[in-house]
Scaffold this motif. Structure first.
Motif, mmCIF file in Angstrom:
data_model
loop_
_atom_site.group_PDB
_atom_site.id
_atom_site.type_symbol
_atom_site.label_atom_id
_atom_site.label_comp_id
_atom_site.label_asym_id
_atom_site.label_seq_id
_atom_site.Cartn_x
_atom_site.Cartn_y
_atom_site.Cartn_z
ATOM 1 N N ASN A 66 25.847 54.546 53.214
ATOM 2 C CA ASN A 66 27.145 54.417 52.554
ATOM 3 C C ASN A 66 27.106 53.205 51.641
ATOM 4 O O ASN A 66 26.541 52.165 51.989
ATOM 5 N N SER A 67 27.706 53.353 50.476
ATOM 6 C CA SER A 67 27.772 52.265 49.506
ATOM 7 C C SER A 67 29.245 51.972 49.233
ATOM 8 O O SER A 67 30.008 52.863 48.854
ATOM 9 N N PHE A 68 29.651 50.722 49.443
ATOM 10 C CA PHE A 68 31.048 50.316 49.308
ATOM 11 C C PHE A 68 31.203 49.508 48.027
ATOM 12 O O PHE A 68 30.540 48.478 47.854
ATOM 13 N N ILE A 69 32.065 49.950 47.133
ATOM 14 C CA ILE A 69 32.210 49.350 45.806
ATOM 15 C C ILE A 69 33.667 48.973 45.577
ATOM 16 O O ILE A 69 34.562 49.809 45.728
ATOM 17 N N PHE A 70 33.891 47.707 45.202
ATOM 18 C CA PHE A 70 35.266 47.261 44.965
ATOM 19 C C PHE A 70 35.256 45.990 44.115
ATOM 20 O O PHE A 70 34.228 45.300 44.018
ATOM 21 N N PRO A 71 36.376 45.639 43.506
ATOM 22 C CA PRO A 71 36.422 44.476 42.600
ATOM 23 C C PRO A 71 36.264 43.159 43.341
ATOM 24 O O PRO A 71 36.623 43.023 44.513
ATOM 25 N N VAL A 72 35.772 42.163 42.610
ATOM 26 C CA VAL A 72 35.635 40.817 43.166
ATOM 27 C C VAL A 72 36.981 40.292 43.661
ATOM 28 O O VAL A 72 37.058 39.569 44.653
ATOM 29 N N ARG A 73 38.060 40.662 42.991
ATOM 30 C CA ARG A 73 39.377 40.107 43.346
ATOM 31 C C ARG A 73 39.813 40.459 44.766
ATOM 32 O O ARG A 73 40.662 39.778 45.337
ATOM 33 N N PHE A 74 39.221 41.501 45.352
ATOM 34 C CA PHE A 74 39.547 41.833 46.743
ATOM 35 C C PHE A 74 39.179 40.696 47.692
ATOM 36 O O PHE A 74 39.736 40.588 48.773
ATOM 37 N N THR A 75 38.212 39.869 47.302
ATOM 38 C CA THR A 75 37.753 38.796 48.189
ATOM 39 C C THR A 75 38.630 37.553 48.110
ATOM 40 O O THR A 75 38.463 36.636 48.914
ATOM 41 N N GLY A 76 39.548 37.509 47.148
ATOM 42 C CA GLY A 76 40.353 36.307 46.949
ATOM 43 C C GLY A 76 41.834 36.500 47.149
ATOM 44 O O GLY A 76 42.635 35.638 46.788
ATOM 45 N N PHE A 77 42.223 37.670 47.695
ATOM 46 C CA PHE A 77 43.602 37.990 48.050
ATOM 47 C C PHE A 77 44.475 38.327 46.836
ATOM 48 O O PHE A 77 44.961 39.436 46.719
ATOM 49 N N TYR A 78 44.732 37.365 45.933
ATOM 50 C CA TYR A 78 45.606 37.640 44.810
ATOM 51 C C TYR A 78 45.325 36.626 43.704
ATOM 52 O O TYR A 78 44.738 35.568 43.950
ATOM 53 N N ALA A 79 45.718 36.972 42.481
ATOM 54 C CA ALA A 79 45.484 36.087 41.337
ATOM 55 C C ALA A 79 46.176 34.747 41.560
ATOM 56 O O ALA A 79 47.354 34.685 41.897
ATOM 57 N N GLY A 80 45.431 33.664 41.381
ATOM 58 C CA GLY A 80 45.978 32.337 41.589
ATOM 59 C C GLY A 80 45.914 31.849 43.015
ATOM 60 O O GLY A 80 46.311 30.716 43.308
ATOM 61 N N SER A 81 45.399 32.680 43.905
ATOM 62 C CA SER A 81 45.286 32.289 45.314
ATOM 63 C C SER A 81 44.302 31.132 45.469
ATOM 64 O O SER A 81 43.284 31.073 44.771
ATOM 65 N N PRO A 82 44.571 30.194 46.418
ATOM 66 C CA PRO A 82 43.602 29.118 46.678
ATOM 67 C C PRO A 82 42.247 29.663 47.112
ATOM 68 O O PRO A 82 41.219 29.015 46.929
ATOM 69 N N ALA A 83 42.259 30.887 47.679
ATOM 70 C CA ALA A 83 41.007 31.494 48.137
ATOM 71 C C ALA A 83 40.117 31.929 46.985
ATOM 72 O O ALA A 83 38.909 32.100 47.162
ATOM 73 N N MET A 84 40.693 32.122 45.790
ATOM 74 C CA MET A 84 39.904 32.597 44.662
ATOM 75 C C MET A 84 38.796 31.609 44.317
ATOM 76 O O MET A 84 37.676 32.003 44.005
ATOM 77 N N HIS A 85 39.094 30.320 44.364
ATOM 78 C CA HIS A 85 38.097 29.302 44.029
ATOM 79 C C HIS A 85 36.950 29.322 45.041
ATOM 80 O O HIS A 85 35.774 29.248 44.657
ATOM 81 N N ILE A 86 37.285 29.445 46.310
ATOM 82 C CA ILE A 86 36.257 29.471 47.351
ATOM 83 C C ILE A 86 35.416 30.741 47.233
ATOM 84 O O ILE A 86 34.188 30.701 47.271
ATOM 85 N N ALA A 87 36.089 31.874 47.046
ATOM 86 C CA ALA A 87 35.369 33.149 46.940
ATOM 87 C C ALA A 87 34.433 33.142 45.736
ATOM 88 O O ALA A 87 33.343 33.729 45.768
ATOM 89 N N GLY A 88 34.840 32.434 44.661
ATOM 90 C CA GLY A 88 34.030 32.390 43.457
ATOM 91 C C GLY A 88 32.709 31.674 43.619
ATOM 92 O O GLY A 88 31.820 31.797 42.771
#
Length: 295
Positions: A95-117
């Motif tokens: 199985n191959s799972f494909i999804f956008p990078v933004r799924f890893t950071g919760f939402y635009a502007g989230s503090p998690a986006m910087h860490i996920a990046g």
């Protein structure tokens, strides 16, 4: 690979791109995939990130300067914008799972986006393999297995379950994978970038082996060695498969005649196009078009 060069390769798009939940699971048995993306037959890239869980057999994951083998029960992560290809070794199921990078950071502007990046979308970390060699790798494999299991049923919580598991998977990787170490491109990698870029720009024209080799300033024999070493194929076979993938895309998205599609994708003789397409895809171009139209 710089962005301008990358855009000349086959961009294998997420079938659910543009929807409210662009999460796709490819169920692959041998050379048959459902849904049926064209990309995995040749070197391709996509903006999304990709995880693979191999449940049976063996496969190879190729990027421009590396080739790794997965065995039953193992998995891998392929970062966004990484030029790659998956090859089966005998019979396989994954199985191959494909999804956008933004799924890893919760939402635009989230503090998690910087860490996920630090990891997701980081070109310095193109490929990671999970071999159950450590507790965190085992945890990643179990989470991928859970994602696979979720495909066997669907209820009102399906999307929430998926997002929860992706968050757990992302956190496990971020805690255990060191980032920031830049790996210099090998000479072979640079040569392959030039030659694959040349093919992607000129596949509609008549191309000789000397043309491909000349684009990387190497001899024809070295050109063949580079393709064998990195892609386990010949320059000619790669060119043909690239043209067939472009033709398959036109069969799905245009009303052009079979003859016009053959000529547009570099086949001088429509009869040769038909023979090569049938050998590669198991059906004629017309049959392929009709199967796409009927779903």
């Amino acid at each position: 690979m710089d962005t301008n060069s990358k855009t000349e390769f086959l961009n294998s798009r997420n079938p659910k791109e543009g929807t409210s939940f662009p999460y796709t699971v490819l169920k692959v048995i041998d050379d048959i995939s459902e849904p049926r993306p064209e990309g995995f037959r040749i070197m391709h890239w996509h903006e999304d990130i990709q995880f693979i869980l191999l449940s049976e057999g063996r496969i190879r994951i190729r990027i421009l300067d590396e080739c790794l083998e997965l065995r039953e029960g193992e998995g891998c992560f392929i970062n966004s914008n990484v030029i790659h290809m998956v090859e089966r070794i005998g019979k396989c199921r994954y199985n191959s799972f494909i999804f956008p990078v933004r799924f890893t950071g919760f939402y635009a502007g989230s503090p998690a986006m910087h860490i996920a990046g630090r990891l997701f979308g980081n070109s310095d970390v193109p490929l990671i393999v999970f071999r159950d060699d450590a507790d965190w790798q085992h945890e990643c494999l179990m989470l991928l297995q859970t994602l696979s299991n979720l495909e066997t049923y669907s209820d009102e919580f399906y999307q929430y379950e998926i997002l929860t598991r992706i968050s757990q998977l992302s956190l496990t990787m971020l805690r255990n994978i060191k980032t920031g170490e830049t790996k210099e491109a090998s000479i072979t990698n640079v040569r392959m970038q030039r030659m694959l870029d040349f093919i992607s720009r000129n596949y509609q024209c008549r191309i000789l082996l000397s043309d491909i080799a000349g684009s990387a300033f190497i001899s024809r024999s070295e050109c063949i060695r580079c393709f064998r070493r990195t892609l386990n194929t010949t320059p000619y076979d790669y060119l043909i498969e690239f043209r067939l993938s472009k033709a398959a895309d036109l069969l799905k998205t245009s009303d052009d005649s079979i003859t016009d599609i053959a000529l547009k994708t570099g086949f001088q003789q429509p009869s040769q196009f038909g023979q090569l397409f049938r050998k590669s895809r198991g059906c004629t171009p017309l049959q392929y078009r009709r199967s796409v139209e009927t779903g």
